[in-house]
Design a protein around this motif. Sequence first.
Motif, PDB file in Angstrom:
ATOM      1  N   SER A  76     -16.367  -0.680  -3.603  1.00 38.03           N
ATOM      2  CA  SER A  76     -16.101  -1.287  -2.298  1.00 38.03           C
ATOM      3  C   SER A  76     -16.477  -0.322  -1.175  1.00 38.03           C
ATOM      4  N   LEU A  77     -17.355  -0.752  -0.279  1.00 38.44           N
ATOM      5  CA  LEU A  77     -17.683   0.057   0.879  1.00 38.44           C
ATOM      6  C   LEU A  77     -16.481   0.212   1.805  1.00 38.44           C
ATOM      7  N   ASN A  78     -15.609  -0.796   1.847  1.00 37.86           N
ATOM      8  CA  ASN A  78     -14.422  -0.716   2.693  1.00 37.86           C
ATOM      9  C   ASN A  78     -13.487   0.390   2.209  1.00 37.86           C
ATOM     10  N   VAL A  79     -13.340   0.501   0.894  1.00 31.98           N
ATOM     11  CA  VAL A  79     -12.517   1.566   0.328  1.00 31.98           C
ATOM     12  C   VAL A  79     -13.148   2.927   0.610  1.00 31.98           C
ATOM     13  N   ALA A  80     -14.451   3.025   0.379  1.00 34.19           N
ATOM     14  CA  ALA A  80     -15.135   4.290   0.634  1.00 34.19           C
ATOM     15  C   ALA A  80     -14.997   4.704   2.096  1.00 34.19           C
ATOM     16  N   ALA A  81     -15.113   3.748   3.002  1.00 34.48           N
ATOM     17  CA  ALA A  81     -15.008   4.054   4.423  1.00 34.48           C
ATOM     18  C   ALA A  81     -13.623   4.567   4.787  1.00 34.48           C
ATOM     19  N   ALA A  82     -12.590   4.050   4.127  1.00 40.22           N
ATOM     20  CA  ALA A  82     -11.226   4.483   4.420  1.00 40.22           C
ATOM     21  C   ALA A  82     -11.028   5.970   4.125  1.00 40.22           C
ATOM     22  N   PHE A  83     -11.736   6.487   3.114  1.00 42.82           N
ATOM     23  CA  PHE A  83     -11.603   7.897   2.725  1.00 42.82           C
ATOM     24  C   PHE A  83     -12.661   8.798   3.376  1.00 42.82           C
ATOM     25  N   MET A  85      -9.801   4.873  -9.717  1.00 42.27           N
ATOM     26  CA  MET A  85     -10.735   3.792  -9.447  1.00 42.27           C
ATOM     27  C   MET A  85     -10.022   2.780  -8.559  1.00 42.27           C
ATOM     28  N   ILE A  86     -10.701   2.333  -7.524  1.00 42.71           N
ATOM     29  CA  ILE A  86     -10.130   1.331  -6.627  1.00 42.71           C
ATOM     30  C   ILE A  86     -11.121   0.186  -6.505  1.00 42.71           C
ATOM     31  N   ALA A 117       0.825  -1.208   0.000  1.00 42.66           N
ATOM     32  CA  ALA A 117       0.000   0.000   0.000  1.00 42.66           C
ATOM     33  C   ALA A 117       0.857   1.256   0.000  1.00 42.66           C
ATOM     34  N   HIS A 118       1.893   1.290   0.816  1.00 43.19           N
ATOM     35  CA  HIS A 118       2.753   2.469   0.862  1.00 43.19           C
ATOM     36  C   HIS A 118       3.556   2.625  -0.434  1.00 43.19           C
ATOM     37  N   TYR A 167      -6.169  -1.712   1.802  1.00 36.81           N
ATOM     38  CA  TYR A 167      -4.955  -1.205   2.446  1.00 36.81           C
ATOM     39  C   TYR A 167      -4.400  -0.002   1.677  1.00 36.81           C
ATOM     40  N   VAL A 168      -4.463  -0.049   0.349  1.00 33.57           N
ATOM     41  CA  VAL A 168      -4.021   1.097  -0.457  1.00 33.57           C
ATOM     42  C   VAL A 168      -4.869   2.321  -0.134  1.00 33.57           C
ATOM     43  N   ALA A 169      -6.173   2.134  -0.043  1.00 36.06           N
ATOM     44  CA  ALA A 169      -7.061   3.243   0.296  1.00 36.06           C
ATOM     45  C   ALA A 169      -6.683   3.851   1.646  1.00 36.06           C
TER      46      ALA A 169
END
Length: 267
Positions: free
Chosen positions: A124-131, A98-99, A84-85, A107-109
């Motif tokens: 992905s809701l998980n990606v959206a939640a990260a941001f 786009m993710i 991710a880093h 993890y990237v998000a």
Amino acid sequence: MARSATTRQVHILEIVREQGFASIEQLAARFEVTQQTIRRLVNALCDQGLLRRVHGGVSLPVQNQNLAYSSRHRLNAEAKRRIAHATAKLIPDGTSLMIGLGTTPEYVAQALSRRRGLRVITNSLNVAAAFSHNPDVEITIAGGTLRPLDRDIIGEAAVHFFSGFRADFGIFGVGGVDADGSLLDFHVDEVKARQSIAANSRTSVLVADITKFGRNATVRGGHLDECHHLVIDDRLPAAFELSAQRYSGQIHTAGDARADFELLGDI
């Protein structure tokens, strides 16, 4: 788990994928450790669904479906953080991306979650939640039928969604990578969503830890040829030596996730 143990587990996976089977006795002799140590290492791999216990040793699992999302999220967590880093180095502020679904893209998000001026398009809701806690990031999420355990939207709804945009970067994971470079997943709808991301992004970025290389999954779609960048956590297994040579200019091997990193300029 100690890093030395993780390194041994990666090598154990390589051996079993090359041979199809490895005995506990063989592995103990190969790594010059006790059979008890080897059993502990391979038991952890079997619990994660990466190997299968058989009489006297371990073999490859027969996989028709992926592991549960929560199990995948914990699996190789440190490797995914490093990936991710390293991926974050490729993404300047102020870009659109786009993710896709999966734990490594999540993890990237997280690694990008404090950046400025991003427009994130995801299924992905998980990606959206990260941001979601960063007001400087615009988030657009796919509609459609939610897979509640994975917290994502796949299939024709996701394909149609991504086709309505043109992003600077497309970031996606994969269920497995075959020795010929084919990208594999466990469901046709996952493949469709991933391919739509790649088709509608100017720069495609595949993120995958090396346990995915040689991992069996049933649905084929896409190829390493189509990826502008491949971000991994370690050298590719021996069976992928030709791929390592062919894609050397596209491969980014992640360093220490704790190290500071400089952002690249416009790409």
